[in-house]
Write a protein that holds these residues in place. Structure first.
Motif: not given
Length: 293
Positions: A50-68
């Motif tokens: 999830q991207r905004t001009t000030r922050s960046l966060s993982l989606t639910e899918l992104g959290t799983e993919v990042h761990a892998g």
């Protein structure tokens, strides 16, 4: 396996908290990093960030993919090191990166002795004045001069480094040597053009700190070239001590304000950095131990 590069870049974006920070660490453009992440999202079939001009966060899918991705990268690092870790003798190719002048004057003269001791090892040395991403660029060891090292890497300190001020005896005969930092403003000063401090030099002697604005008609992006200009009686040069060492020992230049040192992140200690793991290749251990000895 598809998308390995994209996975590594995605993991770097998460680790460093943004596209720009990851791009600086990887030596890529921000747009290139964004394209790789977009490709991975298309491959995975959903948004990872999830991207905004000030922050960046993982989606639910992104959290799983990042761990892998992290698990996969850690396994790849171990496999990369595993091949040479159990050999009786160091063998194979060691790919090393180092800053240009440091590699020329300090590291390169040590390599023939190491190769003579280990006849089954070859070395490919790349000299470049930027941070090399070991995984992305396939390097085994990187030499870095800084007290601010990237997280996630193992580091062994090799030696210290400080900046020194030098000039030729002939120059100092024609111009009164500075007795204190403020008097540097009366001299022609030569320094690295890409340095963060620019013409404002932060100097320190013990607990005493001053910042001096110097004047210069010439900045150079290579410390060996700065030394050459100094030896042509061009003024007072600011450079790493390893650049000036041979010229100081032979008397071609002398040190100016020797009690003062520069406060700068690119100083302090020279490190050999490598990717940690349970199985660090014997060739890498042997190479770093040789440099330490």
């Amino acid at each position: 396996m598809e998308m390995l590069k994209e996975m590594a870049i995605f993991a770097a974006v998460v680790q460093h908290g943004g596209f720009s920070a990851a791009a600086r660490q990887l030596g890529l453009t921000t747009s290139a990093v964004s394209r790789h992440v977009t490709r991975l999202e298309a491959y995975m079939g959903g948004r990872l960030l999830q991207r905004t001009t000030r922050s960046l966060s993982l989606t639910e899918l992104g959290t799983e993919v990042h761990a892998g991705c992290v698990r996969l990268l850690n396994t790849a690092r171990e496999i990369h090191a595993f091949a040479g870790s159990y050999r009786a003798q160091p063998s194979g190719l060691i790919k090393v990166s180092a800053p240009i002048v440091f590699g020329q004057v300090w590291l390169a003269p040590k390599l023939p002795g190491f190769l003579a001791r280990h006849p089954e090892v070859d070395i490919r040395l790349t000299l470049v004045d930027r941070k090399v991403d070991l995984i992305e660029e396939g390097m085994d060891v990187a030499i870095r001069i800084s007290n601010e090292l990237a997280p996630g890497l193992a580091a062994r300190p090799l030696c210290g480094m400080r900046y020194v001020l030098v000039a030729t005896p002939a120059y100092l005969q024609r111009h009164a040597p500075p007795g204190e930092p403020a008097q540097l403003a009366d001299h022609s000063c030569i320094y690295l053009g890409y340095s963060d401090f620019g013409e404002h030099w932060p100097l320190q002697r013990g607990s005493e700190q001053v910042t001096v604005k110097v004047r210069s008609r010439m900045t150079i992006n290579n410390s060996a070239a700065i030394l050459a200009a100094v030896e042509a009686d061009g003024g007072i040069g600011l450079m790493p001590d390893f650049t000036a060492k041979a010229a100081l020992e032979t008397g071609r230049v002398v040190q100016v304000l020797p009690d003062w040192s520069l406060r700068e992140p690119y100083a302090g200690a020279v490190h050999a950095v490598y990717v940690p793991g349970r199985h660090v290749a014997l060739k890498i251990r042997a190479f770093i131990d040789y440099l330490l000895a």
